[in-house]
Scaffold this active site. Structure first.
Site, PDB file in Angstrom:
ATOM      1  N   ARG A  11       3.120  -6.655  20.576  1.00  0.00           N
ATOM      2  CA  ARG A  11       4.444  -7.205  20.308  1.00  0.00           C
ATOM      3  C   ARG A  11       4.551  -7.634  18.858  1.00  0.00           C
ATOM      4  O   ARG A  11       3.869  -8.571  18.428  1.00  0.00           O
ATOM      5  CB  ARG A  11       4.749  -8.395  21.194  1.00  0.00           C
ATOM      6  N   CYS A  54      10.111 -17.540  14.071  1.00  0.00           N
ATOM      7  CA  CYS A  54      11.322 -18.337  14.295  1.00  0.00           C
ATOM      8  C   CYS A  54      10.864 -19.779  14.399  1.00  0.00           C
ATOM      9  O   CYS A  54      10.432 -20.219  15.459  1.00  0.00           O
ATOM     10  CB  CYS A  54      12.022 -17.885  15.571  1.00  0.00           C
ATOM     11  N   GLN A  79       9.981 -15.852  24.465  1.00  0.00           N
ATOM     12  CA  GLN A  79       9.448 -14.498  24.324  1.00  0.00           C
ATOM     13  C   GLN A  79       8.019 -14.506  23.785  1.00  0.00           C
ATOM     14  O   GLN A  79       7.184 -13.713  24.217  1.00  0.00           O
ATOM     15  CB  GLN A  79      10.337 -13.695  23.369  1.00  0.00           C
ATOM     16  N   GLY A 123      14.717 -15.487  10.817  1.00  0.00           N
ATOM     17  CA  GLY A 123      16.160 -15.237  10.830  1.00  0.00           C
ATOM     18  C   GLY A 123      16.516 -13.769  10.589  1.00  0.00           C
ATOM     19  O   GLY A 123      17.405 -13.483   9.807  1.00  0.00           O
ATOM     20  N   THR A 157      26.270 -13.718  15.668  1.00  0.00           N
ATOM     21  CA  THR A 157      25.041 -13.824  14.867  1.00  0.00           C
ATOM     22  C   THR A 157      24.954 -12.735  13.796  1.00  0.00           C
ATOM     23  O   THR A 157      24.449 -12.966  12.698  1.00  0.00           O
ATOM     24  CB  THR A 157      23.798 -13.819  15.794  1.00  0.00           C
ATOM     25  N   ASP A 176      20.518  -7.080   9.953  1.00  0.00           N
ATOM     26  CA  ASP A 176      19.105  -7.243  10.286  1.00  0.00           C
ATOM     27  C   ASP A 176      18.302  -6.707   9.107  1.00  0.00           C
ATOM     28  O   ASP A 176      18.369  -5.524   8.805  1.00  0.00           O
ATOM     29  CB  ASP A 176      18.782  -6.466  11.567  1.00  0.00           C
ATOM     30  N   ARG A 198      14.984  -6.960   8.744  1.00  0.00           N
ATOM     31  CA  ARG A 198      13.557  -6.889   9.026  1.00  0.00           C
ATOM     32  C   ARG A 198      12.981  -5.487   8.796  1.00  0.00           C
ATOM     33  O   ARG A 198      13.589  -4.498   9.168  1.00  0.00           O
ATOM     34  CB  ARG A 198      13.276  -7.313  10.469  1.00  0.00           C
ATOM     35  N   LYS A 241      12.493  -1.545  16.273  1.00  0.00           N
ATOM     36  CA  LYS A 241      11.045  -1.717  16.092  1.00  0.00           C
ATOM     37  C   LYS A 241      10.320  -0.410  16.396  1.00  0.00           C
ATOM     38  O   LYS A 241       9.436   0.007  15.644  1.00  0.00           O
ATOM     39  CB  LYS A 241      10.518  -2.834  17.009  1.00  0.00           C
TER      40      LYS A 241
HETATM   41 ZN   LIG Z   1      14.689 -17.678  17.389  1.00  0.00          ZN
END
Ligand SMILES: [Zn+2]
Length: 216
Positions: free
Chosen positions: A66, A71, A87, A109, A130, A142, A144, A170
């Protein structure tokens, strides 16, 4: 297109006994790295049969992995605005059973940083979702990247994984960095009154595979 990222190497590995707020305890091995592309201090936590010191030879089952984005509010303080803490806790136990890794990625974030995340929360209180909040702050929805995650896997000698995630981005990014995803395993859905809108938005805007039917 597959582009193998630059080679990273293991910098340190050390055993770490963990105990979570609910009392769940497990022994892990934590790895740090040299050569990660973004220069951040990402960590790999080896769990279950992967927590033994790395040795040469001896084939093991495909690890369950994972990639978890940091966060602070959810992981450390148990914020109910998101499902990150639940999670992470779920991932540690399931991966401990199966054998594998939690890749703890320092991209708070969705990559915009902690202060910006709090600013996005403030905007959400004014009614935007969001993703829109990130855009309003001048960020992408996003930001990431999982290139460093792929580097970490390669450094650990892992080229095939079962991916514990509901996030198609991902899987896409890891594949493009030369990681073979043998299976994508969905995580549990941790719905609460405080995070239901956030989860609905993730499912709708981020294509996350979530079944948001509230428990009867
Ligand atoms: Zn979070």
């Amino acid at each position: 297109m597959t582009l193998r990222p630059p080679t990273a190497t293991i910098r340190t590995q050390v055993a770490l006994p963990l105990r979570f707020a609910d009392g769940f305890a497990t022994d892990v091995r934590v790895f740090s790295f040299d050569g990660l592309v973004d220069g951040r201090e990402h960590l790999a936590f080896a769990l279950g049969d992967r927590s033994a010191p790395l040795s040469v030879g001896g084939r093991r089952a495909v690890p369950l992995v994972r990639p978890h984005s940091e966060c602070l509010t959810g992981d450390v303080f148990g914020s109910q605005r998101c499902d990150c803490g639940a999670q992470l806790r779920e991932a540690v136990e399931r991966i401990g059973d199966a054998g594998g890794y939690v890749l703890y990625l320092r991209q708070e974030g969705r990559g915009i940083g902690l202060y910006s995340k709090l600013e996005a929360y403030a905007l959400q209180e004014a009614g935007v979702d969001t993703y829109e909040a990130n855009l309003a702050l001048g960020h992408r929805e996003d930001e990431r990247s999982y290139v460093a995650a792929a580097q970490m896997l390669h450094a650990l000698g892992v080229s095939e994984i079962a991916l514990l995630s509901n996030n198609p981005d991902k899987a896409r990014q890891l594949r493009s960095c030369g990681v073979t995803i043998v299976e994508q395993v969905p995580t549990g859905v941790h719905v609460s009154a405080a995070n239901i809108r956030y989860l609905e938005t993730k499912a709708r805007r981020g294509d996350h595979m979530l079944d948001l039917s509230l428990p009867a």
